[in-house]
Design a protein around this motif. Structure first.
Motif, PDB file in Angstrom:
ATOM      1  N   PHE A 183      -6.645 -11.178  -4.072  1.00  0.00           N
ATOM      2  CA  PHE A 183      -6.153 -10.006  -4.776  1.00  0.00           C
ATOM      3  C   PHE A 183      -7.165  -8.857  -4.698  1.00  0.00           C
ATOM      4  N   GLY A 184      -8.426  -9.160  -5.052  1.00  0.00           N
ATOM      5  CA  GLY A 184      -9.456  -8.123  -5.060  1.00  0.00           C
ATOM      6  C   GLY A 184      -9.674  -7.521  -3.691  1.00  0.00           C
ATOM      7  N   VAL A 185      -9.727  -8.385  -2.655  1.00  0.00           N
ATOM      8  CA  VAL A 185     -10.008  -7.900  -1.310  1.00  0.00           C
ATOM      9  C   VAL A 185      -8.838  -7.072  -0.776  1.00  0.00           C
ATOM     10  N   SER A 186      -7.586  -7.534  -1.011  1.00  0.00           N
ATOM     11  CA  SER A 186      -6.476  -6.777  -0.428  1.00  0.00           C
ATOM     12  C   SER A 186      -6.307  -5.426  -1.126  1.00  0.00           C
ATOM     13  N   VAL A 187      -6.443  -5.405  -2.452  1.00  0.00           N
ATOM     14  CA  VAL A 187      -6.372  -4.109  -3.143  1.00  0.00           C
ATOM     15  C   VAL A 187      -7.556  -3.237  -2.716  1.00  0.00           C
ATOM     16  N   GLY A 188      -8.731  -3.870  -2.572  1.00  0.00           N
ATOM     17  CA  GLY A 188      -9.935  -3.125  -2.175  1.00  0.00           C
ATOM     18  C   GLY A 188      -9.788  -2.484  -0.808  1.00  0.00           C
ATOM     19  N   ILE A 189      -9.248  -3.239   0.149  1.00  0.00           N
ATOM     20  CA  ILE A 189      -9.084  -2.679   1.493  1.00  0.00           C
ATOM     21  C   ILE A 189      -8.063  -1.537   1.471  1.00  0.00           C
ATOM     22  N   SER A 190      -6.951  -1.727   0.742  1.00  0.00           N
ATOM     23  CA  SER A 190      -5.947  -0.657   0.707  1.00  0.00           C
ATOM     24  C   SER A 190      -6.503   0.606   0.058  1.00  0.00           C
ATOM     25  N   VAL A 191      -7.165   0.443  -1.091  1.00  0.00           N
ATOM     26  CA  VAL A 191      -7.709   1.622  -1.771  1.00  0.00           C
ATOM     27  C   VAL A 191      -8.807   2.266  -0.917  1.00  0.00           C
ATOM     28  N   GLY A 192      -9.655   1.429  -0.298  1.00  0.00           N
ATOM     29  CA  GLY A 192     -10.726   1.950   0.552  1.00  0.00           C
ATOM     30  C   GLY A 192     -10.168   2.753   1.716  1.00  0.00           C
ATOM     31  N   LEU A 193      -9.077   2.252   2.294  1.00  0.00           N
ATOM     32  CA  LEU A 193      -8.446   2.969   3.402  1.00  0.00           C
ATOM     33  C   LEU A 193      -7.920   4.325   2.955  1.00  0.00           C
ATOM     34  N   MET A 194      -7.254   4.326   1.790  1.00  0.00           N
ATOM     35  CA  MET A 194      -6.749   5.591   1.256  1.00  0.00           C
ATOM     36  C   MET A 194      -7.897   6.558   1.028  1.00  0.00           C
TER      37      MET A 194
END
Lengths: 264, 255
Positions: free
Chosen positions: A85-96
């Motif tokens: 959960f943390g990594v997938s949300v982190g990657i999406s937010v980081g990309l944005m």
């Protein structure tokens, strides 16, 4: 030979680490051997350090009683769910944050503000928010892996070669194609490097997450042993976490070799 | 299709880099742009392909792009700009994937351009396995795959050693002789300009203005290394540029 001639002295070399896997094992073995000898000879008191052979025995008892998996499985599921959960949300937010200036301007200060918070301190709060069961444990691990993943991802996006992006534009690629085919693969080395750190943090937080409301779990097992000052069990638990860390790290290494085989 | 640059001026942070540049790129010809360093020739190329917007003046396409053309204005970059994680064939495919081509046509286009650039055997190789010259040939193949109306080449041979440069110049001449293409070729190397150009546009030092346009009549296929006529033209060009180049060299970079 001219007697004025001298051979030019070699002064290069070094600073180029080479893989010598066995050295690591030797260091391990020497340290363990020293601890074993020290505790047996009485030089190290049993209060300071447990005898390695006793730890091994405790571990085999744990395995024989079937309790090993009773502790390991809940911990692993907390680790997997929370980190995923943390990594997938982190990657999406980081990309944005890497792609949109507005998102970046809004979130950089926020991430900087929540990064240094010891997530353990927020555990009581998470218990209220997400419940004393699995919810708070998932949340703690997810929150702890989120911040390093975000930072690693948006810096990785920043480091993608701009000439490649201009090339994509010059061929008329759509925005989505540029992100999918140029930005994301280009940021992958940085994202995976960040993943190493995030997952190590996830293992650290696993113990913290099991401080409240956990009967089974490696963290709960360690904490219980600690409060009883049962050093053999404490160390058996610590060894399990170390092995987990090594496994996660080599799994990421394997992913890197597959996904980043284009690098020299 | 022709490309027409009409009184284009451009500046960065209030510093004028191009001043009232006007030139034509006629169909089927290679127009070389030379000039001292910092004269804005690469900027001019980016303006011509729409990667930047001119501060004033305009760049116009005249006429229709040929049938089958997927990307009328196509660049070839100095540093190749290949995706390191894609194979040679994958890099060529990148330029085609956003167009609705059938699997068969895609395959045919890729095979066709790899054959034209003599890269058939290297379709599965990764960029890191290739020499500089081969990388640039991949970039040329990728550019040809979209059947461009005008090729915009930004110092395509400058990152290569002089022997590879000779070989690639021969390749470009062969490609042009087989099927003439329209191209703008930016370079600081006068030998390349007189070998490949039907016209050579000489820009002055910053702010870049057109100083002279030299027309070369000798057919591309007949020009060769060390040709005396070409040497004479090259000397003439150097005469035009020498003082400017010296002055440009003595300038502070951000002064």
């Amino acid at each position: 030979m001219d007697k004025n001639a001298r051979t030019v002295a070699f002064r290069g070399g070094g600073f180029a680490p080479r893989g010598r896997a066995w050295v690591g094992f030797v260091v391990f073995a020497v340290l363990l051997g020293a601890a074993e000898w020290g505790t047996r000879s009485g030089l190290i008191s049993p209060l300071t350090l447990p005898r390695p052979s006793d730890v091994v025995q405790t571990f085999s008892e744990l395995y024989a009683s079937g309790l090993l998996f009773a502790h390991l499985l809940p911990s692993l599921s907390r680790l997997v769910v929370g980190a995923a959960f943390g990594v997938s949300v982190g990657i999406s937010v980081g990309l944005m944050m890497g792609l949109f200036s507005l998102v970046r301007a809004g979130l950089v200060p926020l991430v900087a503000a929540i990064f240094p918070i010891p997530k353990i301190a927020l555990l009581p709060l998470f218990v209220i928010w997400f419940g004393i069961d699995e919810g708070s444990k998932y949340a703690l691990i997810a929150f702890g892996t989120f911040t390093p993943t975000v930072v690693a991802t948006y810096t990785a996006v920043d480091n993608v070669d701009r000439t490649l992006i201009r090339m994509g534009q010059s061929f008329g690629l759509s925005w989505l194609s540029i992100v999918r085919k140029i930005v994301l693969p280009g940021a992958m080395p940085g994202i995976l490097a960040g993943l190493r750190i995030s997952l190590a943090i996830a293992i650290i937080l696993l113990v913290a997450a099991e401080m409240l409301g956990a009967e089974y779990g490696i963290g709960a097992y360690i904490l219980e042993a600690g409060s009883l000052y049962d050093l053999e069990r404490l160390f058996a638990g610590v060894v399990i976490l170390s092995v987990l860390g090594v496994l996660v790290s080599s799994a990421i290494g394997a992913i890197e070799r597959r996904v980043l085989n284009w690098r020299t | 299709m022709e490309l027409r640059v009409d009184r284009v001026s451009h500046s960065y942070d209030g510093r004028k880099v191009l001043n009232e540049v006007t030139l034509d790129v006629p169909e089927g010809q290679i127009v070389c742009i030379v000039g001292p360093s910092g004269c804005g020739k690469s900027t001019l190329l980016r303006l011509m392909g729409g990667l930047e917007e001119p501060a004033s003046g305009q760049v116009q396409q005249v006429g229709e792009a040929p049938a089958g053309c997927l990307n009328p204005l196509t660049y070839i970059f100095q540093d190749f700009a290949l995706l390191p994680w894609r194979t040679v064939a994958g890099n060529v495919a990148l330029a085609l994937e956003d167009h609705a081509l059938g699997r068969m046509e895609m395959r045919a286009r890729i095979d066709g351009v790899l054959a034209r650039t003599r890269l058939q055997e290297f379709g599965k190789a990764l960029p890191r396995q290739l020499s500089g010259g081969m990388k640039q040939r991949v970039a040329i193949a990728r550019a040809l795959a979209v059947d461009p109306a005008v090729l915009l080449m930004d110092e395509p041979l400058s990152a290569l050693d002089s022997q590879t440069r000779e070989l690639l110049m021969d390749d470009l001449i062969t490609l042009w002789t087989k099927t003439p293409f329209t191209a703008v070729y930016v370079t600081h190397n006068l030998a390349e300009a007189v070998r490949l150009g039907h016209r050579v546009v000489v820009l002055s030092r910053r702010p870049g203005e057109v100083r002279e346009i030299v027309t070369l009549d000798q057919p591309l296929g007949q020009r060769s290394y060390g040709d005396t006529d070409l040497e004479r033209t090259q000397k003439h060009l150097w005469g035009l540029m020498r003082d400017e180049a010296m002055a440009a060299d003595a300038e502070l970079v951000s002064g």
